[in-house]
Design a protein around this motif. Structure first.
Motif, PDB file in Angstrom:
ATOM      1  N   LYS A 133       0.825   4.092  -2.841  1.00 15.48           N
ATOM      2  CA  LYS A 133       0.524   5.538  -2.468  1.00 15.48           C
ATOM      3  C   LYS A 133       1.860   6.289  -3.379  1.00 15.48           C
ATOM      4  N   LYS A 134       2.820   5.818  -3.062  1.00 19.92           N
ATOM      5  CA  LYS A 134       4.007   6.839  -3.720  1.00 19.92           C
ATOM      6  C   LYS A 134       3.860   6.755  -5.232  1.00 19.92           C
TER       7      LYS A 134
ATOM      8  N   GLN B 183       1.097   6.724  -6.929  1.00 22.47           N
ATOM      9  CA  GLN B 183       0.030   7.664  -7.182  1.00 22.47           C
ATOM     10  C   GLN B 183       0.420   9.091  -7.088  1.00 22.47           C
ATOM     11  N   ALA B 184       1.293   9.463  -5.974  1.00 26.16           N
ATOM     12  CA  ALA B 184       1.826  10.860  -5.842  1.00 26.16           C
ATOM     13  C   ALA B 184       2.881  11.013  -6.991  1.00 26.16           C
TER      14      ALA B 184
ATOM     15  N   GLN C 136       0.633  11.982  -9.741  1.00 24.70           N
ATOM     16  CA  GLN C 136      -0.271  13.312  -9.851  1.00 24.70           C
ATOM     17  C   GLN C 136       1.014  14.281 -10.073  1.00 24.70           C
TER      18      GLN C 136
ATOM     19  N   LYS D  80       0.976  -1.127   0.018  1.00 23.66           N
ATOM     20  CA  LYS D  80      -0.259   0.042  -0.160  1.00 23.66           C
ATOM     21  C   LYS D  80       0.963   1.279  -0.119  1.00 23.66           C
ATOM     22  N   LYS D  81       2.035   1.045   0.701  1.00 24.43           N
ATOM     23  CA  LYS D  81       2.992   2.347   0.800  1.00 24.43           C
ATOM     24  C   LYS D  81       3.409   2.587  -0.752  1.00 24.43           C
TER      25      LYS D  81
END
Length: 85
Positions: free
Chosen positions: A73-74, A76-77, A80, A69-70
């Protein structure tokens, strides 16, 4: 006297040993991913020790999911940022 529980780090090694045939049956690229997951569970040894579960595979799997999950998230960032949001 009560039964003593082996140290969590030793339990992880025992689980690895128990799954060695499973690992060997995986394709090469999947073996590498399996190894990464096992390494990620070892990064969270202190959390596993605190869980004090008679089934250490539970906390190992949960820590693997946390690490994945970490990573998500990284990524996805990073996406972005690349998209300029």
């Amino acid at each position: 006297m009560g039964r003593t529980i082996a140290p969590y780090s030793r339990q992880i090694l025992q689980i690895e040993e128990n799954l060695s045939e499973f690992r060997r049956a995986l394709r090469k690229e999947d073996q590498a991913i399996y190894d990464e997951l096992i390494r990620s569970s070892k990064l969270q040894v202190q959390a596993g020790v605190m869980a004090a579960s008679p089934y250490p595979i539970d906390s190992m799997l949960l820590t693997m999911v946390i690490e994945l999950k970490k990573e998500i998230k990284k990524l996805q960032a990073d996406i972005q940022k690349l998209q300029g949001h």
